[in-house]
Motif scaffolding. Structure first.
Motif, PDB file in Angstrom:
ATOM      1  N   UNK A  43      49.392  43.897  49.931  1.00 22.24           N
ATOM      2  CA  UNK A  43      48.436  42.789  49.707  1.00 22.24           C
ATOM      3  C   UNK A  43      49.458  41.889  48.637  1.00 22.24           C
ATOM      4  N   UNK A  44      48.963  40.875  49.087  1.00 25.89           N
ATOM      5  CA  UNK A  44      49.396  39.594  47.647  1.00 25.89           C
ATOM      6  C   UNK A  44      48.698  39.388  46.515  1.00 25.89           C
ATOM      7  N   UNK A  45      48.993  39.359  45.804  1.00 24.82           N
ATOM      8  CA  UNK A  45      48.563  38.880  44.248  1.00 24.82           C
ATOM      9  C   UNK A  45      48.481  38.247  43.591  1.00 24.82           C
ATOM     10  N   UNK A  46      47.337  37.146  43.698  1.00 23.76           N
ATOM     11  CA  UNK A  46      47.115  35.748  43.352  1.00 23.76           C
ATOM     12  C   UNK A  46      47.189  35.302  41.598  1.00 23.76           C
ATOM     13  N   UNK A  74      42.759  38.125  42.657  1.00 27.42           N
ATOM     14  CA  UNK A  74      42.221  37.420  43.735  1.00 27.42           C
ATOM     15  C   UNK A  74      43.807  37.358  44.233  1.00 27.42           C
ATOM     16  N   UNK A  75      43.370  37.895  45.997  1.00 24.80           N
ATOM     17  CA  UNK A  75      44.157  38.691  46.774  1.00 24.80           C
ATOM     18  C   UNK A  75      44.326  38.079  47.901  1.00 24.80           C
ATOM     19  N   UNK A  82      38.561  41.441  43.951  1.00 24.13           N
ATOM     20  CA  UNK A  82      38.526  42.559  44.390  1.00 24.13           C
ATOM     21  C   UNK A  82      37.883  42.475  42.276  1.00 24.13           C
ATOM     22  N   UNK A  83      37.760  43.367  41.634  1.00 14.91           N
ATOM     23  CA  UNK A  83      37.410  43.092  40.378  1.00 14.91           C
ATOM     24  C   UNK A  83      37.193  44.487  39.286  1.00 14.91           C
ATOM     25  N   UNK A  84      37.047  45.033  38.227  1.00 16.48           N
ATOM     26  CA  UNK A  84      36.649  46.021  37.517  1.00 16.48           C
ATOM     27  C   UNK A  84      35.732  45.357  36.530  1.00 16.48           C
ATOM     28  N   UNK A  85      34.736  46.231  35.618  1.00  9.86           N
ATOM     29  CA  UNK A  85      33.727  45.304  34.497  1.00  9.86           C
ATOM     30  C   UNK A  85      34.098  46.608  33.285  1.00  9.86           C
ATOM     31  N   UNK A  86      34.312  46.627  32.231  1.00  9.90           N
ATOM     32  CA  UNK A  86      34.203  47.014  31.208  1.00  9.90           C
ATOM     33  C   UNK A  86      33.071  46.500  30.183  1.00  9.90           C
TER      34      UNK A  86
END
Length: 512
Positions: free
Chosen positions: A43-46, A114-115, A121-125
């Motif tokens: 995967x390429x992380x943008x 953004x990949x 893809x995301x994570x929530x705090x």
């Protein structure tokens, strides 16, 4: 400084963005929001973007990082206080920190990657802002009534999150809690306890308990209910035994009230207080009970709420027994009864002894001689003459009486006459014949008794020996046959005394 309440876990199941689900902090502190991509193989992380989503309102970008550009912080409520850490950031770990956090900074913070070719893809705090509330509780003073009113109030001021309030009491009521938004996104919680207050509820325990996330344990506020009521009055001391002449009886007026009583008033329903009555505050003392005390006493107690009263009707009775002489009377009655019983017992014993003596005595058996002495003068001299004024006559004032000897060995000569040393008495040189008349003893001592009667007298002989005799009848003295020296006869002769009618009696014997 931030307070993390969970592990650093992926934002969602199956996702590769790693964040803390919840972070808490107090106002003025610095909070760290961590983010990382767990597995970037293939995967390429943008680019990475942090998004703030308030509890109420729209999402706002607060921080953007692209490897080919410098970090960017768009306009937002946290601009100037947010930054990537460490600096410079990297796509592998694009964490941020917010300094001097405010209560309004609470909400959801989303770390979004953004990949390529997977897309975003995301994570929530969740950032939870804490504010330790100011807790307090108080009693509301009320009057006893019939409608529910607030009797206690408890408050948790400017807390975050909202506090939880509960009540602990035995009073019959319930609590109602409401919330109110406070300054800087805080919450104030207020709880009121309502009930129908009665006099019995005054002084009951009630506690307000406040639980909050910032507290190690719930905070408790113990209180006591304050219910005001008119005096409740009770008169004590009347024992229903007021008799004429009784002295120093007392009535006491007992009252409970809130607030305290202002005055105590004694009066009677007849309107006049007896002259023998003394009043001292809540005490009424009767010096001496008379007919004037035969009335109804009333005690009235007053406070700011109202008036309470109680009454007692005294009934004056006739004295049945003087209490001071009751013990003497009881003792006299008991003593009289005991004396009567004792006299009756003595009379019975004397009658029994008298009857037995009238029946006579018999010998126990064999050839023993039983001598019955019925009178005598002075002891005869060794030469056969009575001692006294002259050696040849009867001496002194006493005459030697006949001595009857019963010989059981002779069935025909049961009674024989015997004088001192078997010599007839003489008077002026001539023998004097002493007449002998059979008595009851002579008859009973004869062999005319049947076997049953003989056994009866044998038992009486054993039980009533003269050395154990203590009855009230005349004492009969026996002279044994073996008294050769007339020792006993000496005593008997000296003891006997002749009378004018010719009889001879003992000086020491007891007669009934």
């Amino acid at each position: 400084m931030n307070i993390s309440l969970s592990l650093f876990l992926p934002g969602a199941s199956g996702q590769r963005v790693k964040v803390e689900p919840e972070v808490s902090s107090y106002p003025g502190q610095t909070v760290n929001l961590r983010c990382a991509f767990t597995d970037a193989t293939g995967i390429q992380l943008t680019m990475v973007t942090w998004i703030y989503e308030p509890k109420e309102g729209e999402r706002i970008n607060i921080a953007v990082f692209h490897p080919n550009f410098d970090p960017n912080y768009p306009d937002s409520p946290v601009k100037g206080r947010v930054s990537f850490t460490p600096s410079p950031p990297s796509l592998a770990s694009p964490s941020i920190q917010i300094s001097e956090v405010r209560m309004t900074d609470e909400g959801r913070y989303i770390c979004e990657y953004a990949t390529y070719p997977s897309g975003n893809e995301q994570g929530i705090t969740h950032l939870v802002m804490l504010a330790k509330p100011q807790n307090s509780a108080s009693i509301v003073t009320v009057e006893a009534g019939t409608k529910p009113v607030v009797v206690a109030r408890c408050e948790s001021l400017d807390g975050r999150p909202a506090a939880q309030i509960s009540w602990v009491t035995t009073a019959n009521g319930n609590g109602t809690t409401v919330s109110k938004a406070g300054a800087d996104n805080t919450v104030t919680m207020t709880s009121e306890y309502r009930m129908v207050p009665t006099a019995a509820d005054n002084g009951k325990d009630i506690s307000c308990v406040v639980a909050h996330r910032t507290q190690v344990k719930p905070e408790s506020f113990p209180l006591k209910l304050a219910v005001q009521y008119a005096p409740q009055v009770t008169i004590v001391g009347y024992d229903n035994n007021w008799y004429l002449g009784r002295t120093n009886v007392m009535l006491t007026c007992q009252a409970t009230a809130n607030p305290v009583a202002l005055s105590v008033l004694w009066k009677t329903l007849s309107g006049e207080m007896p002259d023998t009555v003394q009043i001292n505050g809540n005490e009424l003392k009767v010096l001496k009970v008379d007919d004037a005390v035969n009335t109804t006493f009333v005690c009235e107690v007053k406070n700011r709420i109202g008036v309470g009263k109680d009454q007692v009707t005294a009934i004056v009775r006739e004295p049945s027994v003087n209490p001071s002489n009751a013990g003497v009377v009881a003792g006299a009655v008991i003593g009289s009864l005991l004396a009567l019983l004792l006299v009756a017992a003595l009379v019975a014993v004397l009658i029994t002894r008298s009857r037995r003596q009238q029946q006579g005595y018999r010998a126990n058996g064999g050839s023993d001689m039983k001598t019955r002495i019925f009178g005598g003068g002075k002891k005869a001299s060794k030469n056969g003459t009575g001692g006294g004024a002259g050696s040849g006559g009867v001496g002194g004032g006493n005459n030697n009486g006949p001595i009857y000897v019963y010989n059981e060995s002779s069935s025909h000569q049961g009674l024989g006459e015997k004088n001192n040393h078997h010599q007839p008495l003489t008077m002026g040189g001539r023998p004097e014949v002493v007449a002998t008349t059979p008595t009851a003893q002579d008859i009973l001592l004869s062999n005319e008794l049947d076997d049953a009667e003989r056994r009866k007298f044998d038992e009486l002989e054993a039980e009533e020996r003269y050395d154990h005799f203590s009855g009230g009848a005349p004492i009969l003295q026996l002279r044994p046959p073996h008294d050769q020296d007339d020792i006993i006869g000496d005593y008997l002769d000296d003891d006997m005394e002749s009378q004018r009618d010719g009889s001879v009696i003992s000086r020491t014997a007891v007669y009934v």
